[in-house]
Design a protein around this motif. Structure first.
Motif, PDB file in Angstrom:
ATOM      1  N   THR A   8      -4.505   2.383  -6.750  1.00 44.10           N
ATOM      2  CA  THR A   8      -5.559   1.389  -6.546  1.00 44.10           C
ATOM      3  C   THR A   8      -5.325   0.120  -7.369  1.00 44.10           C
ATOM      4  O   THR A   8      -6.232  -0.690  -7.507  1.00 44.10           O
ATOM      5  CB  THR A   8      -6.936   1.983  -6.914  1.00 44.10           C
ATOM      6  OG1 THR A   8      -6.907   2.455  -8.264  1.00 44.10           O
ATOM      7  CG2 THR A   8      -7.315   3.117  -5.981  1.00 44.10           C
ATOM      8  N   ARG A   9      -4.120  -0.040  -7.889  1.00 44.88           N
ATOM      9  CA  ARG A   9      -3.821  -1.256  -8.654  1.00 44.88           C
ATOM     10  C   ARG A   9      -3.891  -2.475  -7.752  1.00 44.88           C
ATOM     11  O   ARG A   9      -3.520  -2.420  -6.586  1.00 44.88           O
ATOM     12  CB  ARG A   9      -2.424  -1.156  -9.271  1.00 44.88           C
ATOM     13  CG  ARG A   9      -2.389  -0.219 -10.465  1.00 44.88           C
ATOM     14  CD  ARG A   9      -1.011  -0.035 -10.991  1.00 44.88           C
ATOM     15  NE  ARG A   9      -0.332  -1.303 -11.258  1.00 44.88           N
ATOM     16  CZ  ARG A   9       0.696  -1.419 -12.073  1.00 44.88           C
ATOM     17  NH1 ARG A   9       1.174  -0.360 -12.703  1.00 44.88           N
ATOM     18  NH2 ARG A   9       1.282  -2.580 -12.256  1.00 44.88           N
ATOM     19  N   LYS A  10      -4.330  -3.581  -8.313  1.00 47.08           N
ATOM     20  CA  LYS A  10      -4.473  -4.818  -7.534  1.00 47.08           C
ATOM     21  C   LYS A  10      -3.173  -5.611  -7.453  1.00 47.08           C
ATOM     22  O   LYS A  10      -3.043  -6.499  -6.609  1.00 47.08           O
ATOM     23  CB  LYS A  10      -5.571  -5.700  -8.143  1.00 47.08           C
ATOM     24  CG  LYS A  10      -6.932  -5.033  -8.186  1.00 47.08           C
ATOM     25  CD  LYS A  10      -7.447  -4.728  -6.801  1.00 47.08           C
ATOM     26  CE  LYS A  10      -8.812  -4.085  -6.882  1.00 47.08           C
ATOM     27  NZ  LYS A  10      -9.109  -3.252  -5.748  1.00 47.08           N
ATOM     28  N   ASP A  11      -2.198  -5.309  -8.297  1.00 50.13           N
ATOM     29  CA  ASP A  11      -0.962  -6.089  -8.332  1.00 50.13           C
ATOM     30  C   ASP A  11       0.150  -5.480  -7.474  1.00 50.13           C
ATOM     31  O   ASP A  11       1.313  -5.878  -7.589  1.00 50.13           O
ATOM     32  CB  ASP A  11      -0.480  -6.256  -9.773  1.00 50.13           C
ATOM     33  CG  ASP A  11      -0.133  -4.935 -10.444  1.00 50.13           C
ATOM     34  OD1 ASP A  11      -0.694  -3.895 -10.039  1.00 50.13           O
ATOM     35  OD2 ASP A  11       0.692  -4.944 -11.371  1.00 50.13           O
ATOM     36  N   GLN A  12      -0.199  -4.518  -6.632  1.00 51.79           N
ATOM     37  CA  GLN A  12       0.783  -3.879  -5.756  1.00 51.79           C
ATOM     38  C   GLN A  12       0.060  -3.349  -4.519  1.00 51.79           C
ATOM     39  O   GLN A  12      -1.160  -3.233  -4.527  1.00 51.79           O
ATOM     40  CB  GLN A  12       1.490  -2.743  -6.493  1.00 51.79           C
ATOM     41  CG  GLN A  12       0.569  -1.599  -6.846  1.00 51.79           C
ATOM     42  CD  GLN A  12       1.225  -0.554  -7.742  1.00 51.79           C
ATOM     43  OE1 GLN A  12       2.174  -0.835  -8.452  1.00 51.79           O
ATOM     44  NE2 GLN A  12       0.717   0.655  -7.687  1.00 51.79           N
ATOM     45  N   PRO A  13       0.791  -3.031  -3.475  1.00 54.20           N
ATOM     46  CA  PRO A  13       0.136  -2.441  -2.309  1.00 54.20           C
ATOM     47  C   PRO A  13      -0.537  -1.123  -2.691  1.00 54.20           C
ATOM     48  O   PRO A  13      -0.060  -0.397  -3.569  1.00 54.20           O
ATOM     49  CB  PRO A  13       1.291  -2.207  -1.327  1.00 54.20           C
ATOM     50  CG  PRO A  13       2.340  -3.198  -1.733  1.00 54.20           C
ATOM     51  CD  PRO A  13       2.218  -3.294  -3.224  1.00 54.20           C
ATOM     52  N   SER A  14      -1.646  -0.829  -2.057  1.00 54.18           N
ATOM     53  CA  SER A  14      -2.343   0.427  -2.357  1.00 54.18           C
ATOM     54  C   SER A  14      -1.560   1.595  -1.766  1.00 54.18           C
ATOM     55  O   SER A  14      -0.766   1.447  -0.846  1.00 54.18           O
ATOM     56  CB  SER A  14      -3.761   0.387  -1.795  1.00 54.18           C
ATOM     57  OG  SER A  14      -3.736   0.155  -0.411  1.00 54.18           O
ATOM     58  N   GLY A  15      -1.794   2.761  -2.336  1.00 53.34           N
ATOM     59  CA  GLY A  15      -1.101   3.958  -1.869  1.00 53.34           C
ATOM     60  C   GLY A  15       0.274   4.108  -2.496  1.00 53.34           C
ATOM     61  O   GLY A  15       0.648   3.386  -3.415  1.00 53.34           O
ATOM     62  N   CYS A  16       1.018   5.071  -1.997  1.00 54.42           N
ATOM     63  CA  CYS A  16       2.345   5.402  -2.523  1.00 54.42           C
ATOM     64  C   CYS A  16       3.414   4.980  -1.526  1.00 54.42           C
ATOM     65  O   CYS A  16       3.320   5.303  -0.341  1.00 54.42           O
ATOM     66  CB  CYS A  16       2.413   6.911  -2.773  1.00 54.42           C
ATOM     67  SG  CYS A  16       4.056   7.547  -3.119  1.00 54.42           S
ATOM     68  N   MET A  50       8.072  -4.769  -1.752  1.00 59.24           N
ATOM     69  CA  MET A  50       6.644  -4.876  -1.510  1.00 59.24           C
ATOM     70  C   MET A  50       6.335  -4.895  -0.010  1.00 59.24           C
ATOM     71  O   MET A  50       5.345  -4.310   0.423  1.00 59.24           O
ATOM     72  CB  MET A  50       6.075  -6.130  -2.180  1.00 59.24           C
ATOM     73  CG  MET A  50       6.068  -6.081  -3.682  1.00 59.24           C
ATOM     74  SD  MET A  50       4.974  -4.817  -4.336  1.00 59.24           S
ATOM     75  CE  MET A  50       5.015  -5.187  -6.041  1.00 59.24           C
ATOM     76  N   LEU A  51       7.204  -5.562   0.764  1.00 54.78           N
ATOM     77  CA  LEU A  51       6.973  -5.584   2.212  1.00 54.78           C
ATOM     78  C   LEU A  51       7.095  -4.195   2.820  1.00 54.78           C
ATOM     79  O   LEU A  51       6.258  -3.794   3.627  1.00 54.78           O
ATOM     80  CB  LEU A  51       7.962  -6.534   2.901  1.00 54.78           C
ATOM     81  CG  LEU A  51       7.682  -8.017   2.776  1.00 54.78           C
ATOM     82  CD1 LEU A  51       8.814  -8.832   3.384  1.00 54.78           C
ATOM     83  CD2 LEU A  51       6.368  -8.375   3.435  1.00 54.78           C
ATOM     84  N   PHE A  52       8.138  -3.464   2.451  1.00 45.40           N
ATOM     85  CA  PHE A  52       8.289  -2.105   2.968  1.00 45.40           C
ATOM     86  C   PHE A  52       7.101  -1.242   2.550  1.00 45.40           C
ATOM     87  O   PHE A  52       6.593  -0.445   3.324  1.00 45.40           O
ATOM     88  CB  PHE A  52       9.582  -1.463   2.449  1.00 45.40           C
ATOM     89  CG  PHE A  52      10.836  -1.979   3.087  1.00 45.40           C
ATOM     90  CD1 PHE A  52      10.951  -2.090   4.467  1.00 45.40           C
ATOM     91  CD2 PHE A  52      11.928  -2.322   2.306  1.00 45.40           C
ATOM     92  CE1 PHE A  52      12.123  -2.542   5.054  1.00 45.40           C
ATOM     93  CE2 PHE A  52      13.106  -2.768   2.886  1.00 45.40           C
ATOM     94  CZ  PHE A  52      13.210  -2.880   4.268  1.00 45.40           C
ATOM     95  N   TRP A  53       6.671  -1.382   1.333  1.00 47.32           N
ATOM     96  CA  TRP A  53       5.566  -0.600   0.796  1.00 47.32           C
ATOM     97  C   TRP A  53       4.264  -0.950   1.528  1.00 47.32           C
ATOM     98  O   TRP A  53       3.494  -0.076   1.912  1.00 47.32           O
ATOM     99  CB  TRP A  53       5.454  -0.910  -0.687  1.00 47.32           C
ATOM    100  CG  TRP A  53       4.516  -0.079  -1.498  1.00 47.32           C
ATOM    101  CD1 TRP A  53       3.605   0.843  -1.066  1.00 47.32           C
ATOM    102  CD2 TRP A  53       4.404  -0.105  -2.918  1.00 47.32           C
ATOM    103  NE1 TRP A  53       2.942   1.393  -2.130  1.00 47.32           N
ATOM    104  CE2 TRP A  53       3.413   0.827  -3.286  1.00 47.32           C
ATOM    105  CE3 TRP A  53       5.039  -0.827  -3.915  1.00 47.32           C
ATOM    106  CZ2 TRP A  53       3.043   1.048  -4.605  1.00 47.32           C
ATOM    107  CZ3 TRP A  53       4.673  -0.589  -5.229  1.00 47.32           C
ATOM    108  CH2 TRP A  53       3.689   0.338  -5.573  1.00 47.32           C
ATOM    109  N   ASN A  54       4.054  -2.233   1.761  1.00 48.96           N
ATOM    110  CA  ASN A  54       2.809  -2.682   2.376  1.00 48.96           C
ATOM    111  C   ASN A  54       2.775  -2.471   3.890  1.00 48.96           C
ATOM    112  O   ASN A  54       1.784  -1.999   4.432  1.00 48.96           O
ATOM    113  CB  ASN A  54       2.581  -4.163   2.052  1.00 48.96           C
ATOM    114  CG  ASN A  54       1.183  -4.602   2.375  1.00 48.96           C
ATOM    115  OD1 ASN A  54       0.226  -3.869   2.195  1.00 48.96           O
ATOM    116  ND2 ASN A  54       1.057  -5.822   2.856  1.00 48.96           N
ATOM    117  N   ARG A  55       3.869  -2.799   4.568  1.00 47.94           N
ATOM    118  CA  ARG A  55       3.878  -2.755   6.031  1.00 47.94           C
ATOM    119  C   ARG A  55       4.546  -1.522   6.605  1.00 47.94           C
ATOM    120  O   ARG A  55       4.341  -1.182   7.767  1.00 47.94           O
ATOM    121  CB  ARG A  55       4.612  -3.980   6.585  1.00 47.94           C
ATOM    122  CG  ARG A  55       3.965  -5.279   6.248  1.00 47.94           C
ATOM    123  CD  ARG A  55       4.762  -6.404   6.859  1.00 47.94           C
ATOM    124  NE  ARG A  55       4.267  -7.692   6.421  1.00 47.94           N
ATOM    125  CZ  ARG A  55       4.844  -8.833   6.709  1.00 47.94           C
ATOM    126  NH1 ARG A  55       5.946  -8.847   7.433  1.00 47.94           N
ATOM    127  NH2 ARG A  55       4.344  -9.962   6.270  1.00 47.94           N
TER     128      ARG A  55
END
Length: 193
Positions: free
Chosen positions: A79-87, A1-6
């Protein structure tokens, strides 16, 4: 999740160790380095949440339905709320310093695999008469992929699911339908009795 988000470069080893509730030394002994952990996270994404995209393409009864599924699922997933947005594949390493070029090449390889799934589906559409035979399918895949990446960026910028759905519908207007006379069967002439 960190890699995906940041993203890869903005995520530190300390951030990762803290998120995993382990010591930095344990992270190194378990994974070797941040790059290896990143590649494992990408593989985990591809086999999990990222697998829905290829599945959507393959689930359609026709090639067009498969691509419609792809755009719909993309709008929902990004656009799911339970994960970072985007791919994750689009956003975790969109650009990188030269020392991480090998990671970019690995992500390119994974994206190419998805492009191959889409291309094969479009080729089936040509074979079935759903797509005009003269269509440049590689260019069509590039167009759809570029739209999907744009949807990822829009999602990260806060675009709504409805906006992404509309973008997908607009992209489908580029669908290369075969000429009308090839799509319809000739009607039998009325009998003259």
């Amino acid at each position: 999740m960190l890699f995906w988000n940041r993203g890869f470069e903005q995520t530190s080893v300390d951030d990762l160790a803290s998120a995993m509730d382990i010591r930095t030394s344990s992270l190194y002994s378990s994974f070797g380095d941040k790059e290896t952990l990143f590649l494992e996270a990408v593989e985990y994404y591809q086999n999990g949440r990222g697998s829905v995209y290829d599945a959507a393409v393959l689930a359609g009864k026709t090639a067009r339905e498969g691509v419609e599924n792809l755009f719909r699922v993309t709008a929902i997933e990004r656009t799911r709320k339970d994960q970072p947005s985007g791919c994750m594949l689009c956003l975790a390493l969109p650009t990188c310093s030269p020392k991480y070029e090998h990671l970019q090449k690995e992500l390119d390889r994974l994206r190419d695999l998805s492009d191959t799934v889409l291309l094969k589906r479009l080729e089936e559409g040509v074979q079935s008469g759903e797509i005009a035979p003269a269509t440049d399918l590689a260019l069509l895949v590039d167009f759809f992929r570029t739209t999907l990446w744009g949807m990822s960026l829009k999602a990260r910028a806060g675009a709504s699911r409805e906006t992404l759905m509309d973008i997908g519908k607009m992209a489908l207007q580029a669908w290369p339908s075969p000429p009308l006379h090839k799509r319809t069967k000739k009607r039998p002439l009325p009998s003259t009795v």
